[in-house]
Design an enzyme around this catalytic site. Structure first.
Site, mmCIF file in Angstrom:
data_model
loop_
_atom_site.group_PDB
_atom_site.id
_atom_site.type_symbol
_atom_site.label_atom_id
_atom_site.label_comp_id
_atom_site.label_asym_id
_atom_site.label_seq_id
_atom_site.Cartn_x
_atom_site.Cartn_y
_atom_site.Cartn_z
ATOM 1 N N GLN A 107 0.984 -1.369 0.133
ATOM 2 C CA GLN A 107 -0.130 -0.040 0.190
ATOM 3 C C GLN A 107 0.947 1.204 0.100
ATOM 4 O O GLN A 107 1.599 1.322 0.954
ATOM 5 C CB GLN A 107 -0.845 0.034 1.224
ATOM 6 C CG GLN A 107 -1.127 1.285 1.684
ATOM 7 C CD GLN A 107 -2.591 1.888 0.873
ATOM 8 O OE1 GLN A 107 -2.166 2.644 -0.034
ATOM 9 N NE2 GLN A 107 -3.728 1.663 1.162
ATOM 10 N N GLU B 48 -8.193 0.726 2.400
ATOM 11 C CA GLU B 48 -7.585 0.544 3.784
ATOM 12 C C GLU B 48 -7.761 1.484 4.917
ATOM 13 O O GLU B 48 -8.315 1.117 5.848
ATOM 14 C CB GLU B 48 -6.253 0.320 3.842
ATOM 15 C CG GLU B 48 -5.462 0.032 5.125
ATOM 16 C CD GLU B 48 -4.127 0.147 5.043
ATOM 17 O OE1 GLU B 48 -3.433 0.135 6.172
ATOM 18 O OE2 GLU B 48 -3.389 -0.351 3.848
ATOM 19 N N ARG B 49 -8.314 2.889 4.402
ATOM 20 C CA ARG B 49 -8.918 3.831 5.223
ATOM 21 C C ARG B 49 -10.099 3.471 5.861
ATOM 22 O O ARG B 49 -10.537 3.679 7.133
ATOM 23 C CB ARG B 49 -8.720 5.261 4.624
ATOM 24 C CG ARG B 49 -9.117 6.442 5.577
ATOM 25 C CD ARG B 49 -8.752 7.718 4.723
ATOM 26 N NE ARG B 49 -9.417 8.708 5.377
ATOM 27 C CZ ARG B 49 -10.575 9.210 5.183
ATOM 28 N NH1 ARG B 49 -11.265 8.727 4.119
ATOM 29 N NH2 ARG B 49 -11.083 10.406 5.531
ATOM 30 N N SER C 139 -18.827 8.599 10.957
ATOM 31 C CA SER C 139 -19.617 8.858 9.855
ATOM 32 C C SER C 139 -20.087 7.062 9.602
ATOM 33 O O SER C 139 -21.460 6.916 9.462
ATOM 34 C CB SER C 139 -19.104 9.216 8.727
ATOM 35 O OG SER C 139 -19.808 9.124 7.345
ATOM 36 N N ARG D 136 0.101 4.231 0.615
ATOM 37 C CA ARG D 136 -0.060 5.279 1.744
ATOM 38 C C ARG D 136 0.197 4.624 3.043
ATOM 39 O O ARG D 136 -0.137 3.636 3.574
ATOM 40 C CB ARG D 136 -1.503 5.614 2.042
ATOM 41 C CG ARG D 136 -1.582 6.771 2.905
ATOM 42 C CD ARG D 136 -3.197 7.152 2.778
ATOM 43 N NE ARG D 136 -3.678 8.378 3.983
ATOM 44 C CZ ARG D 136 -4.700 8.782 4.012
ATOM 45 N NH1 ARG D 136 -5.630 8.334 3.503
ATOM 46 N NH2 ARG D 136 -4.880 9.807 4.985
#
Length: 297
Positions: free
Chosen positions: A49, A97-98, A65, A51
């Site tokens: 990944q 992934e976030r 959220s 990030r």
């Protein structure tokens, strides 16, 4: 290696359909990809990944959220690298992934996911495209992602330009950051040194000392350019320029040699600037003429 950019229009189709959380998504080539609710414990992050940093405040906002509205956009996963359920049926994240991390913070046990058969090369492509398009990567992560794509998948600069949709000069400038010492890269990631300053000092012989001077004296980019010009150049930066030579540059050298030698020429570069120079001849006479030309004092 698998064919480059094998997804074709699949990524665009996928992005268009993911927002509506379909039961079945049809990608390019007619392949059916089912959206499943997969236990979060069976999903693992992708070690490739691009990030590497996830801001805690942003994750908490997303988690809030998700607690209120749920996961509106499925993540994209592929079966684990072994391709076998013997490892416990784990899935590896390709994109999202976030959302996966925030869902864990929100206390979810399952998450909607598109399960797709994706090669390691295409998984890297998708993850990089998703992060670059959403501007989720800092400049150091972006540089490392391009470098990893080129080294792991055998891509050339032109391949990355075509995949990402950014100019060659942009990608070359960003990739200069990958030549910096880890200490300087950390300064950029922490916000103490701008990416513009970092790109400027990447060619210097002692970028760590220069980075500290830039920060301590508050030098502008223009001042930093002047400072760099007064210092020795880094051999590492010269090596990077050799490694990242474009196909256009190589072809221009081939044309010059072909014009001078009157035979077809092929140049193949390897890492570190090493490579091969191939000269083709059609007869013994032409070979002798070529040798005579090359050995002439």
């Amino acid at each position: 290696m698998s064919q480059k950019f094998g997804l074709g229009r699949g990524l665009a189709d996928l992005k268009a359909e993911m927002g509506s959380v379909p039961e079945i998504s049809v990608l390019a080539g007619g392949e059916r990809v089912v959206v499943r609710h997969i236990p979060i414990s069976q999903i693992v992050p992708n070690p490739d990944q691009p990030r590497k940093t996830f801001a805690s405040a942003e994750l908490e906002d997303l988690a809030n959220s998700i607690r209120e509205k749920g996961v509106l956009q499925p993540i994209l996963v592929r079966t684990d690298r072994s391709g076998s359920s013997a490892t416990g049926g784990q899935y590896e994240i390709v994109a999202g992934e976030r959302r996966w991390r925030a869902s864990q913070m929100a206390g979810l046990k399952e998450i909607p996911a598109l399960v797709k058969t994706v090669t390691p090369e295409n998984a890297m492509e998708i993850a990089l495209i998703e992060n670059v398009q959403r501007e989720n990567l800092n400049s150091i992560e972006e540089a490392a992602a391009y470098k990893n794509l080129m080294e792991s998948c055998g891509y050339e600069m032109g391949d990355v330009v075509k995949l990402i949709g950014k100019s060659e000069s942009y990608i070359r400038n960003i990739m200069r950051l990958s030549t910096l010492p880890k200490s300087v890269q950390k300064m950029v990631e922490d916000g103490h040194l701008s990416a513009s300053h970092a790109r400027t000092i990447a060619v210097a012989d002692d970028p760590d000392a220069l980075a500290k001077k830039v920060i301590e004296q508050g030098l502008s980019v223009a001042d930093t350019v002047t400072e760099v010009k007064s210092r020795p150049r880094s051999s590492k930066s010269r090596s990077f320029r050799n490694e990242s030579m474009s196909q256009t540059d190589i072809r221009e050298y081939e044309r010059k040699l072909e014009s001078a030698l009157s035979v077809p020429v092929q140049i193949k570069l390897r890492k570190g600037g090493a490579g091969e120079l191939a000269l083709r001849f059609v007869s013994k006479l032409q070979m002798e003429q070529l040798i005579e030309l090359l050995t002439k004092n």
